[in-house]
Motif scaffolding. Structure first.
Motif, PDB file in Angstrom:
ATOM      1  N   SER A  11      -7.766   5.184   2.551  1.00  0.00           N
ATOM      2  CA  SER A  11      -8.972   4.893   1.769  1.00  0.00           C
ATOM      3  C   SER A  11     -10.180   5.607   2.358  1.00  0.00           C
ATOM      4  O   SER A  11     -11.049   6.100   1.626  1.00  0.00           O
ATOM      5  N   ARG A  52       3.770  -5.441   7.729  1.00  0.00           N
ATOM      6  CA  ARG A  52       2.684  -5.658   6.776  1.00  0.00           C
ATOM      7  C   ARG A  52       1.339  -5.248   7.372  1.00  0.00           C
ATOM      8  O   ARG A  52       0.496  -4.646   6.682  1.00  0.00           O
ATOM      9  N   ALA A  53       1.143  -5.546   8.656  1.00  0.00           N
ATOM     10  CA  ALA A  53      -0.095  -5.130   9.326  1.00  0.00           C
ATOM     11  C   ALA A  53      -0.181  -3.605   9.407  1.00  0.00           C
ATOM     12  O   ALA A  53      -1.260  -3.019   9.197  1.00  0.00           O
ATOM     13  N   ASN A  54       0.929  -2.955   9.702  1.00  0.00           N
ATOM     14  CA  ASN A  54       0.935  -1.492   9.723  1.00  0.00           C
ATOM     15  C   ASN A  54       0.636  -0.917   8.349  1.00  0.00           C
ATOM     16  O   ASN A  54      -0.057   0.110   8.221  1.00  0.00           O
ATOM     17  N   ASP A  55       1.155  -1.557   7.308  1.00  0.00           N
ATOM     18  CA  ASP A  55       0.895  -1.094   5.954  1.00  0.00           C
ATOM     19  C   ASP A  55      -0.587  -1.196   5.613  1.00  0.00           C
ATOM     20  O   ASP A  55      -1.140  -0.325   4.927  1.00  0.00           O
ATOM     21  N   GLU A  56      -1.241  -2.247   6.093  1.00  0.00           N
ATOM     22  CA  GLU A  56      -2.680  -2.383   5.864  1.00  0.00           C
ATOM     23  C   GLU A  56      -3.458  -1.285   6.582  1.00  0.00           C
ATOM     24  O   GLU A  56      -4.441  -0.746   6.043  1.00  0.00           O
ATOM     25  N   GLN A  73      -8.537   3.500  13.169  1.00  0.00           N
ATOM     26  CA  GLN A  73      -9.434   3.368  12.032  1.00  0.00           C
ATOM     27  C   GLN A  73     -10.894   3.558  12.431  1.00  0.00           C
ATOM     28  O   GLN A  73     -11.688   4.178  11.714  1.00  0.00           O
ATOM     29  N   ASN A 113       0.822  -1.210   0.000  1.00  0.00           N
ATOM     30  CA  ASN A 113       0.000   0.000   0.000  1.00  0.00           C
ATOM     31  C   ASN A 113       0.856   1.260   0.000  1.00  0.00           C
ATOM     32  O   ASN A 113       0.565   2.226  -0.724  1.00  0.00           O
ATOM     33  N   GLY A 159      -3.132   1.844   4.521  1.00  0.00           N
ATOM     34  CA  GLY A 159      -3.990   1.775   3.347  1.00  0.00           C
ATOM     35  C   GLY A 159      -5.454   1.996   3.687  1.00  0.00           C
ATOM     36  O   GLY A 159      -6.178   2.709   2.969  1.00  0.00           O
ATOM     37  N   GLN A 160      -5.934   1.428   4.792  1.00  0.00           N
ATOM     38  CA  GLN A 160      -7.332   1.591   5.188  1.00  0.00           C
ATOM     39  C   GLN A 160      -7.648   3.019   5.613  1.00  0.00           C
ATOM     40  O   GLN A 160      -8.701   3.565   5.278  1.00  0.00           O
TER      41      GLN A 160
END
Length: 447
Positions: A191, A180-184, A144, A102, A187-188
């Motif tokens: 978005s 990878r979890a931080n990148d998600e 989030q 992301n 991205g969220q």
């Protein structure tokens, strides 16, 4: 490529996974991007080992905050280093195995983006306070779920901070999973902002580095004698050709930093980038030499040398008479009486600077607050043969403070030992003794 996109060679770490070795263990990366274009016109210095200071980082942020969106989103990770992008990023455009798919897409598609690979960790730590003062609002820590409940206004400034963790385990797989979890999460969150049509400026940084450079670092400001044949960047020494079209002045440095009009600039890359106009206005002859370094916007640094014969040493010596800094019509002059060497040698010093913490070899001859600092300074203004420096006369004396301490301690012990031996040698035996066979001494007693 989108308008206003600012890319430096190190930026491709995010996409290509090119190996990069950090200059020190006390820097963190800072990634900036925005939904508006042309926010960062000034391109940062790209030479290896450059560390972005708090002043330089403030300049990049000021340009974005003054003309960009007033909604600022800060992703603050617990630990992060540029080596994380090298180890866990996609290799040669392959995002399937990357821990930052992301983030890589965001940096590629954003109208404006900027990557600062090595930023002083202190500058990154004070970012929340700095942004709070610039925007005039208190930071709001969100995630989030709370972001979905917020209603951001384009005209009202806001500072949103999203905290991201880092793996507590030392294993690479655990670190990659957390990244990878931080990148998600990144991205969220973006978005959500995109769906609401809210313009924003975002940045990603960390409180401290995650990778520690275990090599021995020389402390800043160390003036001890070091090997002159150290590993240097790929660019060659800067040379100026005289009337015979051969080099007559050689100059090299690993870092050139100036402070003019309360603005700090790193001129290293511009000095050794290979431009033919960089030495325009320089000259050299048997008794005088002048090296002029020309930069953009009328900025100049001028080194003035003279050569004289000294009967005591029966040889010619050159001296750096003065250094001038020019910015348009304003200028500042520095005297350098200690910078001197024989004509057939070059001169080398770890720091030639007007900052007190670096020795103050340059003495300012005016009341302005301009500063000049040159690291690993080496110059040869006379008797140049080819593109290699002659043996260097180093500014560090042969007798360093440690050597002096050892010599004084040794002399003290020698003095104590000599004094003790002298005392032992001066002892004498008695030349007369009582005769044990003679009459004994009687002491009368009164009854």
């Amino acid at each position: 490529m989108a308008d206003g996109m600012v890319f430096v060679p190190l930026c491709f770490l995010l996409v290509l996974g090119v190996p990069w070795r950090a200059a020190s263990s006390h820097q963190v990366p800072v990634l900036l991007w925005s939904s508006e274009s042309s926010l960062w016109v000034a391109q940062p210095s790209t030479h290896g080992g450059h560390v972005t200071t708090d002043l330089q980082l403030g300049q990049y942020l000021d340009s974005a905050l003054s003309s960009g969106p007033k909604n600022v989103l800060m992703f603050l990770q617990e630990k992060l280093s540029i080596e994380d992008f090298t180890a866990f990023g996609g290799v040669y455009g392959n995002k399937q195995d990357s821990a930052f798919p992301n983030l890589e897409n965001i940096m590629e598609s954003s109208p404006s983006s900027l990557v600062l690979p090595c930023v002083d960790w202190y500058a990154a730590n004070i970012l929340p306070t700095y942004l709070k003062e610039k925007l005039g609002v208190s930071p709001l820590h969100v995630d989030q779920s709370t972001l979905l409940e917020l209603r951001l206004n384009e005209s009202i400034p806001s500072l949103l901070i999203v905290r991201l963790p880092y793996a507590n385990s030392a294993g690479l797989l655990a670190a990659k999973d957390v990244l990878r979890a931080n990148d998600e999460v990144i991205g969220q969150v973006l978005s959500t902002l995109k769906s609401e049509g809210v313009p924003y400026t975002a940045l990603l940084t960390a409180l401290r580095p995650s990778w520690v450079n275990r090599e021995n670092d020389f402390s800043v400001g160390s003036f001890g004698r070091q090997l002159l044949a150290v590993e240097r960047p790929n660019y060659p020494p800067l040379s100026f050709n005289g009337t015979q079209n051969r080099p007559c002045i050689l100059f090299w440095a690993s870092n050139i930093t100036v402070l003019m009009m309360d603005r700090e600039m790193d001129l290293t890359h511009n000095t050794f980038s290979g431009s033919e106009k960089i030495t325009e206005g320089s000259f050299c002859n048997a008794s005088e030499a002048r090296l002029v370094l020309n930069y953009d916007r009328g900025v100049k640094i001028i080194f003035q040398f003279e050569s004289k014969r000294y009967p005591v040493s029966a040889r010619h010596w050159f001296t750096l008479k003065r250094v001038e800094m020019v910015n348009g019509t304003a200028n500042a002059t520095f005297l350098a009486p200690q910078i001197s060497a024989p004509n057939n040698l070059s001169y080398h010093c770890t720091y030639v600077s007007s900052w007190p913490q670096y020795g103050s070899l340059l003495v300012q001859n005016s009341s302005s607050n301009w500063r000049l600092s040159i690291k690993d300074f080496q110059i040869q203004p006379f008797n140049v043969t080819g593109m290699k420096f002659s043996y260097a006369s180093d500014c560090s004396g042969f007798f360093s403070p440690g050597i002096w301490m050892g010599l004084i301690t040794t002399l003290l012990f020698v003095f104590i030992l000599t004094y003790g031996l002298h005392m032992v040698m001066s002892l004498k035996t008695m030349d007369r003794f009582d005769d044990p066979k003679g009459p004994s001494i009687s002491v009368p007693q009164n009854e």
